[in-house]
Write a protein that holds these residues in place. Structure first.
Motif, PDB file in Angstrom:
ATOM      1  N   ARG A 126     120.140  75.550  72.544  1.00 29.14           N
ATOM      2  CA  ARG A 126     120.550  75.281  73.660  1.00 29.14           C
ATOM      3  C   ARG A 126     119.644  74.735  74.608  1.00 29.14           C
ATOM      4  NH1 ARG A 126     125.673  76.607  73.797  1.00 29.14           N
ATOM      5  NH2 ARG A 126     126.514  76.768  76.241  1.00 29.14           N
ATOM      6  N   GLN A 127     119.798  73.681  75.684  1.00 25.74           N
ATOM      7  CA  GLN A 127     118.682  72.998  76.075  1.00 25.74           C
ATOM      8  C   GLN A 127     119.370  72.642  77.769  1.00 25.74           C
ATOM      9  OE1 GLN A 127     116.739  68.985  76.165  1.00 25.74           O
ATOM     10  NE2 GLN A 127     115.620  70.216  74.606  1.00 25.74           N
ATOM     11  N   TRP A 128     118.755  73.515  78.605  1.00 23.29           N
ATOM     12  CA  TRP A 128     119.044  73.075  80.085  1.00 23.29           C
ATOM     13  C   TRP A 128     118.197  71.757  80.393  1.00 23.29           C
ATOM     14  CZ3 TRP A 128     115.803  75.412  84.572  1.00 23.29           C
ATOM     15  CH2 TRP A 128     116.473  75.087  85.785  1.00 23.29           C
ATOM     16  N   VAL A 275     101.103  64.403  76.306  1.00 24.23           N
ATOM     17  CA  VAL A 275     101.376  63.221  76.501  1.00 24.23           C
ATOM     18  C   VAL A 275     102.749  63.169  76.125  1.00 24.23           C
ATOM     19  CG1 VAL A 275      99.403  61.923  75.960  1.00 24.23           C
ATOM     20  CG2 VAL A 275     100.653  62.663  73.949  1.00 24.23           C
ATOM     21  N   ARG A 276     103.380  63.979  75.572  1.00 27.54           N
ATOM     22  CA  ARG A 276     104.990  64.317  75.180  1.00 27.54           C
ATOM     23  C   ARG A 276     105.176  62.959  73.865  1.00 27.54           C
ATOM     24  NH1 ARG A 276     108.000  67.269  75.813  1.00 27.54           N
ATOM     25  NH2 ARG A 276     109.818  66.297  76.526  1.00 27.54           N
ATOM     26  N   GLY A 277     106.284  63.669  72.916  1.00 25.67           N
ATOM     27  CA  GLY A 277     106.345  62.719  71.828  1.00 25.67           C
ATOM     28  C   GLY A 277     107.405  61.721  71.967  1.00 25.67           C
ATOM     29  N   ALA A 297     106.224  74.560  73.456  1.00 27.08           N
ATOM     30  CA  ALA A 297     106.495  74.516  74.942  1.00 27.08           C
ATOM     31  C   ALA A 297     107.759  75.162  75.273  1.00 27.08           C
ATOM     32  CB  ALA A 297     106.565  73.095  75.157  1.00 27.08           C
ATOM     33  N   VAL A 298     108.161  75.847  76.343  1.00 25.63           N
ATOM     34  CA  VAL A 298     109.374  76.082  76.753  1.00 25.63           C
ATOM     35  C   VAL A 298     110.038  75.219  77.414  1.00 25.63           C
ATOM     36  CG1 VAL A 298     110.276  77.888  78.550  1.00 25.63           C
ATOM     37  CG2 VAL A 298     108.140  78.319  77.756  1.00 25.63           C
ATOM     38  N   ALA A 299     109.261  74.242  77.837  1.00 25.35           N
ATOM     39  CA  ALA A 299     109.980  72.895  78.621  1.00 25.35           C
ATOM     40  C   ALA A 299     109.283  71.903  78.461  1.00 25.35           C
ATOM     41  CB  ALA A 299     110.373  73.399  79.869  1.00 25.35           C
ATOM     42  N   GLY A 301     109.244  67.519  80.034  1.00 20.96           N
ATOM     43  CA  GLY A 301     110.104  66.453  80.607  1.00 20.96           C
ATOM     44  C   GLY A 301     109.060  65.434  81.278  1.00 20.96           C
ATOM     45  N   GLY A 302     109.698  64.607  82.001  1.00 21.92           N
ATOM     46  CA  GLY A 302     108.909  63.460  82.740  1.00 21.92           C
ATOM     47  C   GLY A 302     109.547  62.286  83.153  1.00 21.92           C
ATOM     48  N   ARG A 303     108.967  61.202  83.408  1.00 16.37           N
ATOM     49  CA  ARG A 303     109.648  59.888  84.098  1.00 16.37           C
ATOM     50  C   ARG A 303     109.984  58.994  83.087  1.00 16.37           C
ATOM     51  NH1 ARG A 303     111.132  57.962  88.683  1.00 16.37           N
ATOM     52  NH2 ARG A 303     110.197  59.907  90.011  1.00 16.37           N
ATOM     53  N   ASP A 325     116.493  77.374  75.022  1.00 16.83           N
ATOM     54  CA  ASP A 325     116.892  79.192  75.160  1.00 16.83           C
ATOM     55  C   ASP A 325     115.893  79.765  74.113  1.00 16.83           C
ATOM     56  OD1 ASP A 325     118.010  78.235  72.935  1.00 16.83           O
ATOM     57  OD2 ASP A 325     119.755  79.475  73.115  1.00 16.83           O
ATOM     58  N   VAL A 326     115.199  79.061  72.869  1.00 16.73           N
ATOM     59  CA  VAL A 326     114.610  79.773  71.827  1.00 16.73           C
ATOM     60  C   VAL A 326     113.347  80.253  72.373  1.00 16.73           C
ATOM     61  CG1 VAL A 326     113.866  79.714  69.561  1.00 16.73           C
ATOM     62  CG2 VAL A 326     116.002  78.453  70.232  1.00 16.73           C
ATOM     63  N   VAL A 327     112.526  79.281  72.968  1.00 19.34           N
ATOM     64  CA  VAL A 327     110.975  79.594  73.190  1.00 19.34           C
ATOM     65  C   VAL A 327     111.231  80.709  74.455  1.00 19.34           C
ATOM     66  CG1 VAL A 327     108.727  78.890  73.759  1.00 19.34           C
ATOM     67  CG2 VAL A 327     110.108  77.609  72.103  1.00 19.34           C
TER      68      VAL A 327
HETATM   69  P1  HAM Z   1     111.863  68.218  74.172  1.00 18.14           P
HETATM   70  O1  HAM Z   1     110.407  68.440  74.592  1.00 18.14           O
HETATM   71  O2  HAM Z   1     112.204  67.556  72.786  1.00 18.14           O
HETATM   72  O3  HAM Z   1     112.538  67.210  74.910  1.00 18.14           O
HETATM   73  O4  HAM Z   1     112.381  69.428  74.216  1.00 18.14           O
HETATM   74  C1  HAM Z   1     112.536  70.166  75.350  1.00 18.14           C
HETATM   75  C2  HAM Z   1     112.349  71.666  75.027  1.00 18.14           C
HETATM   76  O5  HAM Z   1     113.532  72.158  74.197  1.00 18.14           O
HETATM   77  C3  HAM Z   1     111.270  72.159  74.278  1.00 18.14           C
HETATM   78  O6  HAM Z   1     110.157  72.379  75.077  1.00 18.14           O
HETATM   79  C4  HAM Z   1     111.937  73.279  73.584  1.00 18.14           C
HETATM   80  O7  HAM Z   1     111.646  74.596  74.374  1.00 18.14           O
HETATM   81  C5  HAM Z   1     113.207  73.046  73.129  1.00 18.14           C
HETATM   82  N1  HAM Z   1     113.378  72.582  71.629  1.00 18.14           N
HETATM   83  C6  HAM Z   1     113.286  71.247  71.562  1.00 18.14           C
HETATM   84  N2  HAM Z   1     113.539  71.116  70.161  1.00 18.14           N
HETATM   85  C7  HAM Z   1     114.003  72.470  69.857  1.00 18.14           C
HETATM   86  C8  HAM Z   1     114.115  73.317  68.576  1.00 18.14           C
HETATM   87  N3  HAM Z   1     114.420  72.487  67.362  1.00 18.14           N
HETATM   88  N4  HAM Z   1     114.344  74.479  68.387  1.00 18.14           N
HETATM   89  C9  HAM Z   1     114.408  75.187  69.660  1.00 18.14           C
HETATM   90  N5  HAM Z   1     113.934  74.639  70.789  1.00 18.14           N
HETATM   91  C10 HAM Z   1     113.644  73.389  70.813  1.00 18.14           C
HETATM   92  C11 HAM Z   1     113.636  66.475  75.257  1.00 18.14           C
HETATM   93  O8  HAM Z   1     114.479  66.885  74.649  1.00 18.14           O
HETATM   94  C12 HAM Z   1     113.854  65.773  76.599  1.00 18.14           C
HETATM   95  N6  HAM Z   1     115.087  64.907  76.298  1.00 18.14           N
HETATM   96  C13 HAM Z   1     113.940  66.506  77.555  1.00 18.14           C
HETATM   97  C14 HAM Z   1     114.018  65.575  79.121  1.00 18.14           C
HETATM   98  C15 HAM Z   1     115.110  65.851  79.758  1.00 18.14           C
HETATM   99  N7  HAM Z   1     113.230  64.726  79.345  1.00 18.14           N
HETATM  100  C16 HAM Z   1     113.838  64.120  80.360  1.00 18.14           C
HETATM  101  N8  HAM Z   1     114.927  64.602  80.695  1.00 18.14           N
END
Ligand code: HAM
Length: 442
Positions: A126-128, A275-277, A297-299, A301-303, A325-327
């Protein structure tokens, strides 16, 4: 007919028994609360989308982890959503010119990524998501960072537990190009830097060489990636300390001010290694990590100022983040912030114990029903025993605030109300129970 097969849940998924579910609700409550307090409105979208929504701009990392499918007999390609940002950008683009300025949205979707399951990484999480569209400059970035910090604070974390590590894609590009990466290889270089912490040095050096970095440049890149600077100091100092062009870090100076106005600098570090993937980020990029960097990473984001127009919508500046929610759960557990008050779920307001007399038994269920109808959380035993001591133990086992004893006093219309927190007890008319329980905050 029975079956002798036993079923396991799919790899990388979770079952939520009541204590795990209580933790999930606790986290989601803090998320929702923080977003609402900062003026964000909740949205959601479909769990699956057309596959190409993700192949356009999310980047190879996410595309290689898609759960994609066609319906039986169909020929349209779909994918379970691996992230929410493309859905959000699609929804915003569909609003066209009627998209409000600013648009402040949040969502708490379930996401699916076919990753190799490991600590902090699952195939369903789950992702906020908190996103702000239409606010240019650094205010939008600071605004969403503030929401993330509010939630972490509410969950009991401090700036000594977690750090917001901030960088800028323009800054990162300037640094990489100063090290010899050609503009054409910039996206690949971002992807590589993003993977740095998870790669052995030799593999990193080899891939870096293919992007135009020689051994000395790889060494400088490594050194820079680890030269984090506390948020209270000017990010420009990072450039001076490392003999880099000052302009490279100027983009962060405005953000520094916006963060300072919100009292957030003590939670932040300037970090050229972030830099973010994901491929759609255009400016500020940031991640939240535990201080020791022990977890993923817990979270993050970016522009992403180009994504809405790429999906056919108006040109709108946009920024946001996702927090998983996992980390976060692992971190809260490590810090001792998930005690029984969280894992035990909602506390019952009152546990009704019966002496077993005919009158008490007659009163038990109608009374429980009436108290529940008035909004209270009410429990009673489902066991055969009517031993008051055993019922009291059951009441404290489920953390009830009060026990209401239907005992001998019932013949005079009286009951005993025991306050399990304060240790006091009082006798009162049965008819007053509602009023007293409501007055005591039950
Ligand atoms: P992301 O870095 O891929 O960004 O994921 C954000 C967070 O979701 C990660 O830091 C991690 O805590 C959690 N997460 C991601 N993948 C997994 C996984 N397989 N298992 C558990 N937790 C995970 C994004 O998804 C962007 N779309 C965020 C965003 C929103 N950027 C701008 N607005």
């Amino acid at each position: 007919m029975g079956t002798d097969r036993s079923f396991q849940r799919p790899k990388g998924t979770r079952d939520f028994l009541p204590d795990a579910m209580a933790v999930r609700r606790h986290i989601e409550c803090a998320w929702r609360d923080a977003a609402i307090r900062h003026g964000f409105e909740e949205i959601d979208g479909p769990t699956f989308e057309h596959l190409d929504l993700y192949t356009v701009k999310s980047g190879d990392g996410i595309v290689s982890e898609l759960f994609s499918f066609q319906r039986s007999g169909g020929d349209v390609d779909y994918a379970l959503r691996p992230e929410f940002t493309p859905t959000l950008a699609r929804m915003a683009a569909a609003q066209g010119r009627s998209l409000a300025t600013p648009t402040k949205w949040f969502a708490i979707p379930d996401l699916f990524r076919a990753e190799r399951p490991q600590r902090g990484r699952l195939r369903e999480h789950r992702q906020w998501n908190v996103d702000c569209l239409g606010l240019p400059g650094h205010d939008g970035d600071a605004e969403v960072i503030a929401v993330a910090v509010t939630a972490l604070r509410q969950l009991g974390l401090t700036s000594s537990d977690v750090r917001v590590r901030i960088n800028h894609r323009g800054t990162a590009a300037a640094l990489l190009s100063a090290l010899g990466v050609p503009a054409t290889a910039m996206d690949a270089a971002f992807t590589l830097v993003d993977k740095r912490a998870k790669m052995p040095s030799e593999a990193f050096a080899k891939e870096a060489a293919s992007l135009g970095l020689d051994a000395a440049a790889v060494e400088r890149l490594d050194a820079m990636a680890s030269c984090r600077l506390p948020g209270e100091q000017s990010p420009v100092k990072l450039a001076t300390d490392n003999g880099l062009p000052e302009e490279a870090l100027e983009a962060l100076a405005g953000l520094s001010e916006a963060l300072e106005r919100r009292g957030l600098l003590s939670w932040c570090d300037w970090d050229p290694g972030i830099v973010r993937g994901l491929a759609y980020y255009t400016g500020t990029v940031w991640e939240i990590h535990d201080l020791a960097g022990a977890e993923r990473a817990v979270a993050g984001g970016g522009r992403y100022d180009k994504l809405v127009s790429l999906f056919g919508g108006p040109e709108v500046p946009a920024c946001g983040f996702g927090m998983g929610d996992v980390v976060l759960g692992l971190l809260l557990e490590d810090k001792g912030l998930l005690d029984e008050s969280v894992t035990g779920g909602p506390r019952p307001d009152v546990f009704i114990a019966s002496s077993g007399s005919d009158e008490a038994e007659d009163r038990l269920i109608p009374l429980a029903t009436a108290l529940r109808d008035s909004g209270l959380h009410v429990r009673h035993t489902h066991k055969a025993t009517r031993n008051i001591g055993k019922q009291l133990r059951e009441a404290s086992g489920c953390r009830a605030r009060f026990v209401l004893i239907l005992g001998d006093e019932l013949s005079q219309g009286q009951v005993v109300l025991k306050d399990l927190d304060g240790g006091t007890q009082q006798e009162l008319p049965l008819a007053d129970v509602h009023i007293v329980l409501r007055r005591t905050g039950g």
